[in-house]
Design a protein around this motif. Structure first.
Motif, PDB file in Angstrom:
ATOM      1  N   SER A   1       1.013   6.203  -9.733  1.00 24.92           N
ATOM      2  CA  SER A   1       0.159   7.252  -9.177  1.00 24.92           C
ATOM      3  C   SER A   1      -1.210   6.704  -8.790  1.00 24.92           C
ATOM      4  O   SER A   1      -1.740   7.018  -7.714  1.00 24.92           O
ATOM      5  N   PHE A   2      -1.762   5.885  -9.659  1.00 33.14           N
ATOM      6  CA  PHE A   2      -3.066   5.293  -9.396  1.00 33.14           C
ATOM      7  C   PHE A   2      -3.016   4.380  -8.167  1.00 33.14           C
ATOM      8  O   PHE A   2      -3.878   4.429  -7.286  1.00 33.14           O
ATOM      9  N   GLY A   3      -1.961   3.550  -8.094  1.00 34.19           N
ATOM     10  CA  GLY A   3      -1.825   2.632  -6.975  1.00 34.19           C
ATOM     11  C   GLY A   3      -1.644   3.346  -5.652  1.00 34.19           C
ATOM     12  O   GLY A   3      -2.194   2.924  -4.626  1.00 34.19           O
ATOM     13  N   VAL A   4      -0.884   4.435  -5.657  1.00 28.48           N
ATOM     14  CA  VAL A   4      -0.664   5.206  -4.425  1.00 28.48           C
ATOM     15  C   VAL A   4      -1.989   5.749  -3.907  1.00 28.48           C
ATOM     16  O   VAL A   4      -2.266   5.702  -2.695  1.00 28.48           O
ATOM     17  N   GLN A   5      -2.825   6.256  -4.804  1.00 31.35           N
ATOM     18  CA  GLN A   5      -4.130   6.782  -4.391  1.00 31.35           C
ATOM     19  C   GLN A   5      -4.977   5.694  -3.723  1.00 31.35           C
ATOM     20  O   GLN A   5      -5.567   5.907  -2.658  1.00 31.35           O
ATOM     21  N   LEU A   6      -5.033   4.536  -4.369  1.00 30.27           N
ATOM     22  CA  LEU A   6      -5.865   3.456  -3.824  1.00 30.27           C
ATOM     23  C   LEU A   6      -5.296   2.917  -2.518  1.00 30.27           C
ATOM     24  O   LEU A   6      -6.041   2.656  -1.569  1.00 30.27           O
ATOM     25  N   PHE A   7      -3.988   2.715  -2.474  1.00 27.75           N
ATOM     26  CA  PHE A   7      -3.380   2.220  -1.234  1.00 27.75           C
ATOM     27  C   PHE A   7      -3.667   3.173  -0.082  1.00 27.75           C
ATOM     28  O   PHE A   7      -4.010   2.741   1.024  1.00 27.75           O
ATOM     29  N   SER A   8      -3.519   4.459  -0.316  1.00 27.56           N
ATOM     30  CA  SER A   8      -3.737   5.441   0.740  1.00 27.56           C
ATOM     31  C   SER A   8      -5.154   5.354   1.292  1.00 27.56           C
ATOM     32  O   SER A   8      -5.368   5.373   2.512  1.00 27.56           O
ATOM     33  N   ALA A   9      -6.127   5.247   0.384  1.00 30.17           N
ATOM     34  CA  ALA A   9      -7.525   5.161   0.815  1.00 30.17           C
ATOM     35  C   ALA A   9      -7.778   3.877   1.596  1.00 30.17           C
ATOM     36  O   ALA A   9      -8.455   3.878   2.637  1.00 30.17           O
ATOM     37  N   LEU A  10      -7.231   2.769   1.112  1.00 32.19           N
ATOM     38  CA  LEU A  10      -7.449   1.482   1.777  1.00 32.19           C
ATOM     39  C   LEU A  10      -6.771   1.423   3.141  1.00 32.19           C
ATOM     40  O   LEU A  10      -7.353   0.935   4.120  1.00 32.19           O
ATOM     41  N   ALA A  11      -5.536   1.903   3.209  1.00 31.59           N
ATOM     42  CA  ALA A  11      -4.811   1.861   4.480  1.00 31.59           C
ATOM     43  C   ALA A  11      -5.474   2.767   5.514  1.00 31.59           C
ATOM     44  O   ALA A  11      -5.601   2.394   6.694  1.00 31.59           O
TER      45      ALA A  11
END
Length: 270
Positions: free
Chosen positions: A142-152
């Protein structure tokens, strides 16, 4: 937000991911694939989660039949891979065996074909660092999905917009790549190159390698039309694409400062 701060702090210093969640969660990647293209959501992701109960030997046996099945070099190593998975499940009954671990164990065995103890040690290290991909509540996922979404969205805006317009949300592809530590995304030689970066950098490495993968594949993805074609390209066709492992790693290292900025911002916002 408190959990996010904890995860960000651990990731920024490169420490292994540790947490006290238990539950023997089994994440079925084949079940996720069987859902087929469709609007991805937390509910759809939850449908792909199964709990493994009892002796994991049968699940390990079944999954090994599908593990890098197109690579002849894997077949002779299956007994070694099976021993490592079974040993880990026996020694860590609160976690047990989870689908996706088979790709990680296979990668380690191929990196160290004549050093089973070393392969087993690195497999256990990977399980320790990324236990949050499989623990109750899937906190690291869940944490990784949030960060990936923001970065992408910030750094790959054209590709991100294309994926969103096509209804391709992160939960429809990130679990496939992350729970196998890129074994279901990259050609096997590239996986073997990338896993060193991932073990060195933890979740930072996972995020950086993911962004590198999408950057390298960006032109192909932008040319793809519709949800079904995009998901097939990401989750299936990319494994046979001519993706060079050294290119993935060098590109991922260039992404690390952006990942660190996002981690610091996430920590500060808590």
């Amino acid at each position: 937000l408190a959990q996010v701060c904890i995860f960000a702090s651990l990731s920024c210093v490169g420490a292994p991911f540790r947490h006290g969640w238990h539950g023997g969660v089994r994440v079925s990647l084949e079940t996720a694939d069987a859902l087929g293209p469709g609007p991805a959501s937390a509910a759809a992701a939850t449908m792909a989660m199964e709990r493994a109960r009892g002796d994991p030997a049968e699940a390990i046996r079944n999954d090994l039949e599908r593990t890098f099945a197109d690579m002849p070099m894997v077949a002779p190593r299956k007994p070694q891979i099976s021993r490592i998975l079974q040993q880990y499940a026996n020694q860590n009954p609160e976690v047990g065996y989870t689908q996706g671990m088979n790709y990680v164990a296979a990668t380690m065995c191929l990196k160290f074909p004549d050093r089973e103890a070393e392969a087993s040690r690195l497999f256990a290290e990977a399980m320790l660092q990324f236990s949050g991909f499989w623990s109750d509540g899937f906190p690291l996922l869940s944490f990784g999905v949030q960060l990936f979404s923001a970065l992408a969205e910030q750094h790959l805006p054209s590709l991100w917009a294309h994926l969103m317009r096509s209804g391709v949300e992160p939960l429809s592809y990130l679990p496939n790549g992350w729970l196998s530590l890129f074994g279901k995304w990259l050609p096997l030689p590239a996986v073997m190159e990338t896993v060193d970066l991932v073990l060195d950098c933890g979740i930072r490495g996972v995020l950086a390698a993911t962004l590198a993968f999408f950057q390298i594949q960006q032109s192909r993805l932008l040319a793809a039309q519709g949800m079904e074609e995009l998901l097939e390209l990401i989750n299936q066709d990319s494994r046979t694409a001519p993706i060079d492992g050294e290119l993935v790693v060098s590109c991922a290292r260039r992404w690390l400062p952006h990942v660190d900025e996002a981690l610091q911002a996430s920590s500060g916002s808590g």
